[in-house]
Scaffold this motif. Sequence first.
Motif, PDB file in Angstrom:
ATOM      1  N   ASP A  64       0.882  -1.320   0.050  1.00 22.56           N
ATOM      2  CA  ASP A  64       0.167   0.020  -0.034  1.00 22.56           C
ATOM      3  C   ASP A  64       1.022   1.282   0.100  1.00 22.56           C
ATOM      4  O   ASP A  64       1.455   1.682   1.080  1.00 22.56           O
ATOM      5  N   PRO A  65       0.954   1.856  -1.236  1.00 24.09           N
ATOM      6  CA  PRO A  65       1.897   3.058  -1.262  1.00 24.09           C
ATOM      7  C   PRO A  65       1.436   4.162  -0.362  1.00 24.09           C
ATOM      8  O   PRO A  65       2.289   4.970   0.375  1.00 24.09           O
ATOM      9  N   VAL A  66       0.202   4.294   0.213  1.00 22.82           N
ATOM     10  CA  VAL A  66      -0.190   5.216   1.259  1.00 22.82           C
ATOM     11  C   VAL A  66       0.511   4.985   2.653  1.00 22.82           C
ATOM     12  O   VAL A  66       0.919   5.956   3.217  1.00 22.82           O
ATOM     13  N   CYS A  67       0.611   3.657   2.834  1.00 23.34           N
ATOM     14  CA  CYS A  67       1.242   3.256   4.270  1.00 23.34           C
ATOM     15  C   CYS A  67       2.776   3.589   3.990  1.00 23.34           C
ATOM     16  O   CYS A  67       3.540   4.075   5.122  1.00 23.34           O
ATOM     17  N   PHE A  97      -8.167  -6.945  18.166  1.00 20.04           N
ATOM     18  CA  PHE A  97      -8.590  -6.096  16.803  1.00 20.04           C
ATOM     19  C   PHE A  97      -7.610  -6.508  15.726  1.00 20.04           C
ATOM     20  O   PHE A  97      -6.404  -6.821  15.938  1.00 20.04           O
ATOM     21  N   LYS A  98      -8.154  -6.843  14.441  1.00 26.92           N
ATOM     22  CA  LYS A  98      -7.212  -6.732  13.456  1.00 26.92           C
ATOM     23  C   LYS A  98      -7.727  -6.063  12.199  1.00 26.92           C
ATOM     24  O   LYS A  98      -8.962  -5.727  12.059  1.00 26.92           O
ATOM     25  N   CYS A  99      -6.792  -5.844  11.203  1.00 25.80           N
ATOM     26  CA  CYS A  99      -7.440  -5.106  10.016  1.00 25.80           C
ATOM     27  C   CYS A  99      -7.287  -6.193   8.809  1.00 25.80           C
ATOM     28  O   CYS A  99      -6.259  -6.788   8.531  1.00 25.80           O
ATOM     29  N   ASP A 100      -8.284  -6.523   7.998  1.00 27.37           N
ATOM     30  CA  ASP A 100      -8.404  -7.495   7.046  1.00 27.37           C
ATOM     31  C   ASP A 100      -7.617  -7.113   5.779  1.00 27.37           C
ATOM     32  O   ASP A 100      -7.236  -7.873   5.093  1.00 27.37           O
ATOM     33  N   VAL A 101      -7.301  -5.813   5.745  1.00 29.82           N
ATOM     34  CA  VAL A 101      -6.777  -5.138   4.621  1.00 29.82           C
ATOM     35  C   VAL A 101      -5.119  -4.890   4.792  1.00 29.82           C
ATOM     36  O   VAL A 101      -4.500  -5.604   3.870  1.00 29.82           O
ATOM     37  N   HIS A 102      -4.673  -4.527   5.907  1.00 31.48           N
ATOM     38  CA  HIS A 102      -3.188  -4.719   6.293  1.00 31.48           C
ATOM     39  C   HIS A 102      -3.071  -5.502   7.367  1.00 31.48           C
ATOM     40  O   HIS A 102      -3.311  -5.208   8.866  1.00 31.48           O
ATOM     41  N   GLN A 134     -13.998   1.291   6.668  1.00 31.65           N
ATOM     42  CA  GLN A 134     -13.730   2.700   6.470  1.00 31.65           C
ATOM     43  C   GLN A 134     -12.864   3.077   5.357  1.00 31.65           C
ATOM     44  O   GLN A 134     -11.744   3.293   5.649  1.00 31.65           O
ATOM     45  N   PRO A 135     -13.419   2.962   4.243  1.00 27.22           N
ATOM     46  CA  PRO A 135     -12.703   3.511   3.029  1.00 27.22           C
ATOM     47  C   PRO A 135     -12.231   4.968   2.840  1.00 27.22           C
ATOM     48  O   PRO A 135     -11.648   5.014   1.976  1.00 27.22           O
ATOM     49  N   ILE A 136     -12.836   5.888   3.483  1.00 27.63           N
ATOM     50  CA  ILE A 136     -12.783   7.129   3.332  1.00 27.63           C
ATOM     51  C   ILE A 136     -11.892   7.872   4.337  1.00 27.63           C
ATOM     52  O   ILE A 136     -12.253   7.570   5.745  1.00 27.63           O
ATOM     53  N   SER A 188      -7.897   7.800   9.944  1.00 29.67           N
ATOM     54  CA  SER A 188      -7.214   9.350   9.527  1.00 29.67           C
ATOM     55  C   SER A 188      -6.352   9.058   8.481  1.00 29.67           C
ATOM     56  O   SER A 188      -5.620   9.934   8.001  1.00 29.67           O
ATOM     57  N   ASP A 189      -6.370   7.750   7.732  1.00 27.41           N
ATOM     58  CA  ASP A 189      -5.389   7.575   6.537  1.00 27.41           C
ATOM     59  C   ASP A 189      -6.297   7.977   5.444  1.00 27.41           C
ATOM     60  O   ASP A 189      -7.613   7.279   5.229  1.00 27.41           O
ATOM     61  N   PRO A 190      -5.789   8.236   4.205  1.00 27.57           N
ATOM     62  CA  PRO A 190      -6.507   8.149   2.888  1.00 27.57           C
ATOM     63  C   PRO A 190      -6.332   7.103   2.062  1.00 27.57           C
ATOM     64  O   PRO A 190      -5.844   6.922   1.190  1.00 27.57           O
ATOM     65  N   THR A 191      -6.568   5.970   3.030  1.00 22.69           N
ATOM     66  CA  THR A 191      -6.522   4.733   2.506  1.00 22.69           C
ATOM     67  C   THR A 191      -7.638   3.533   2.849  1.00 22.69           C
ATOM     68  O   THR A 191      -7.995   4.199   4.062  1.00 22.69           O
ATOM     69  N   LEU A 192      -8.110   2.664   2.530  1.00 23.04           N
ATOM     70  CA  LEU A 192      -8.840   1.946   3.141  1.00 23.04           C
ATOM     71  C   LEU A 192      -8.299   1.176   4.211  1.00 23.04           C
ATOM     72  O   LEU A 192      -7.480   0.566   4.231  1.00 23.04           O
ATOM     73  N   HIS A 193      -9.407   1.273   5.530  1.00 21.27           N
ATOM     74  CA  HIS A 193      -8.991   0.448   6.697  1.00 21.27           C
ATOM     75  C   HIS A 193     -10.229  -0.290   7.222  1.00 21.27           C
ATOM     76  O   HIS A 193     -11.264   0.176   6.783  1.00 21.27           O
ATOM     77  N   ASN A 194     -10.123  -1.152   7.907  1.00 23.10           N
ATOM     78  CA  ASN A 194     -11.234  -1.968   8.523  1.00 23.10           C
ATOM     79  C   ASN A 194     -10.727  -2.317  10.061  1.00 23.10           C
ATOM     80  O   ASN A 194      -9.597  -2.623  10.213  1.00 23.10           O
TER      81      ASN A 194
END
Length: 265
Positions: free
Chosen positions: A74-77, A188-193, A168-170, A147-153
């Motif tokens: 993820d380039p945003v990260c 807690f975990k993030c399924d995207v990261h 939270q995609p926005i 607070s990031d400009p990338t998808l999190h959950n």
Amino acid sequence: MRVRTIWVGVLAVALAASLAACGGKKDDLDAPDAGGGASGGGPKVDAATAGNIEGVVAFEGAAPTNAPIKMSADPVCVKANATPQAQETYEVADGKFANVFVYVKDGLGSFSYDPPAGPVTIDQHGCRYHPHVFGIRVGQELDIINSDPTLHNIHALPKGNSEFNTGQPIQGMKTMHMFTAKEVMVPFKCDVHGWMNAFVGVLDHPFFQTTGADGKFSLKGLPPGTYTIEAWHEKAGTQTAQVTIGAKETKQANFSFKAPAIATD
């Protein structure tokens, strides 16, 4: 990278649709009563006779090396982290152990407590959860922020509460959750990261604290009595201590964890 980008985009659309169906503000759980975890039904603690339990959580030996985090997917990260990142599993400085959750496990009886002053916040910032280990009361509002400009959950995996998975995609999105039962701990975990993880202790009383870099904790305002105090760490396990305090008394309860044994052939 193209496959990853497409997959993230599809997931973002699916999560956004799910959020729209739920209004994008709350998860689908019913909130408990507005008492904010003022459970017990008994008398309130007499502040004139209350005491304290305080101490330090130490770590003996060399702490294991925390696993490095690869954020290249993820380039945003990558952009958000100028230096190499590692997991927060073992945070040890000068023999003091951080991110240890210390709380009263037993001995409180049926006291009632004032509602918490306000919500607790967990923020997804720099592609990490902040804080990593924290506590909350039953019925207290948990504000989940991206607070990031990338998808999190944020995907909670409790055993005693209801599971939830909030996308939270926005950037700037905020949703709210309330736990309905005490539970130590809820991961807690993030399924995207996949590197993102956090832990929350849910309690029906206010006597808990997470150690900082100095390893210290302080449980203030306890009624006189005998208590079981537990120190919890995500990898090092748990330790308990029994402490008896009298009226207006402050007692020490120190804990010391050791480095895990190295397996040999």
